[in-house]
Motif scaffolding. Sequence first.
Motif, PDB file in Angstrom:
ATOM      1  N   TYR A  78       1.857   0.588   9.957  1.00 59.19           N
ATOM      2  CA  TYR A  78       0.543  -0.039   9.552  1.00 59.19           C
ATOM      3  C   TYR A  78      -0.414   0.048  10.685  1.00 59.19           C
ATOM      4  O   TYR A  78       0.169  -0.375  11.862  1.00 59.19           O
ATOM      5  N   SER A 100      -2.902   5.391   2.586  1.00 59.92           N
ATOM      6  CA  SER A 100      -3.984   4.609   1.838  1.00 59.92           C
ATOM      7  C   SER A 100      -4.589   3.616   2.949  1.00 59.92           C
ATOM      8  O   SER A 100      -4.178   3.293   3.788  1.00 59.92           O
ATOM      9  N   ARG A 160      -2.100   2.314   6.183  1.00 59.11           N
ATOM     10  CA  ARG A 160      -0.657   2.736   6.156  1.00 59.11           C
ATOM     11  C   ARG A 160      -0.752   4.305   6.224  1.00 59.11           C
ATOM     12  O   ARG A 160      -1.144   5.177   5.497  1.00 59.11           O
ATOM     13  N   GLN A 216       1.066  -1.271  -0.041  1.00 63.17           N
ATOM     14  CA  GLN A 216      -0.155  -0.072   0.031  1.00 63.17           C
ATOM     15  C   GLN A 216       0.867   1.227  -0.071  1.00 63.17           C
ATOM     16  O   GLN A 216       1.986   1.176   0.634  1.00 63.17           O
ATOM     17  N   GLU A 218      -7.282  -0.190   2.972  1.00 60.51           N
ATOM     18  CA  GLU A 218      -7.723  -1.203   2.281  1.00 60.51           C
ATOM     19  C   GLU A 218      -8.438  -2.042   3.130  1.00 60.51           C
ATOM     20  O   GLU A 218      -8.209  -2.573   4.327  1.00 60.51           O
TER      21      GLU A 218
END
Length: 370
Positions: free
Chosen positions: A287, A241, A264, A237, A243
């Motif tokens: 993260y 961003s 992240r 990533q 996810e």
Amino acid sequence: MTTHDTRPGSSGGADTPGPLYGGPDEDYTPEQLAAMPREDLDRLGARYDGVEILHVDPGPEPGSRMEKRAIRQVGLVFTLAGLFAFAFVVVYIGSGWFFPDWQWEVTDRGWSALFTPLLGLTMGLSLFLVGVGLVLYTKKLLPHETAVQDKHDGSHFDRVTTGATLVGGLHNSGLARRKLITRSLGFMGGGLGLMLLMPLGGLINNPNTGNPLGRTAWAEGVRLVRNDGSPIRPGDQEPGSLETVFPAVPGGNRQSDAATMLIRLRPAQLAEARPREGQDDFGYGDYVAYSKICTHAGCPVSLYEQETSRILCPCHQSQFDVTQGAKPVFGPATRSLPQLPITVDDEGYFVARADYPEAVGPTYWNRERI
């Protein structure tokens, strides 16, 4: 001869001194009543109750072809009711014994999808057939009598004669000599009893032990995967961003409480990060992973604004700051989003270190404001 008032509302002489009696024409002591045959008591009670018999249909002749056919019909219906009741028991507790492929999963087909419909079908048919059997038995086998009666309050006389009438009704029902019906009734009663007791099985073998509302499919060593099942490595990533990931378990991407946001952080966000107490090591590098389920009303919180470090819930506009342990900073939510502890495995893919340390979603029972 003494006459006592037995009109509606009277005591029938039960409230006066002396022997207990209940009729206007004759006096009867308890001993005299006890010595009378049941049939005589039944007729005597009817006469003193002011019963006028308008019509009597004695029902089928005992041993006749009509009676035997009716007994077979009623016995068959009661037996079928018992069979469907036992079928309910088999579906409820025995599916894993009879069907090796039984799995507790939400699917579009298979026994798991049919479980609840089968329970409703078997119970509904059993109760329906019980009603059908009782109607058939009443219409085809019981004597039918049309009578008009004046009611009044009871004395000892009334109680004794009424008891005789009830016993006479049982005798006239013919259950004592209709063995097929009594056996089918016993079979049906056993099935119905088990069927009605089955839902109480959870009190004995409670499937909700172990805090199920506070547990998800995440566990130590479970990989974080995308919706298509592909695993994720650090570096997949871009900074800033988000996810959505799921546990790499069967049906993980269909479990409503398993959806997780893998974020992240940008370097500036990482520098400002203030994890919640006791959760300093829940992230991995830059993260962090938080539950996607809003703690206010359970909506998906997937709108991420990296410039302000806020996650937005589109339903009621609650906002959570990812640099402060996903603490609510705006809107009706009062509890932080649960954080999933993550690390990487030997192959370099993200895995969970454990389940969420607290229940996900709108935990109304948890009044603590975090």
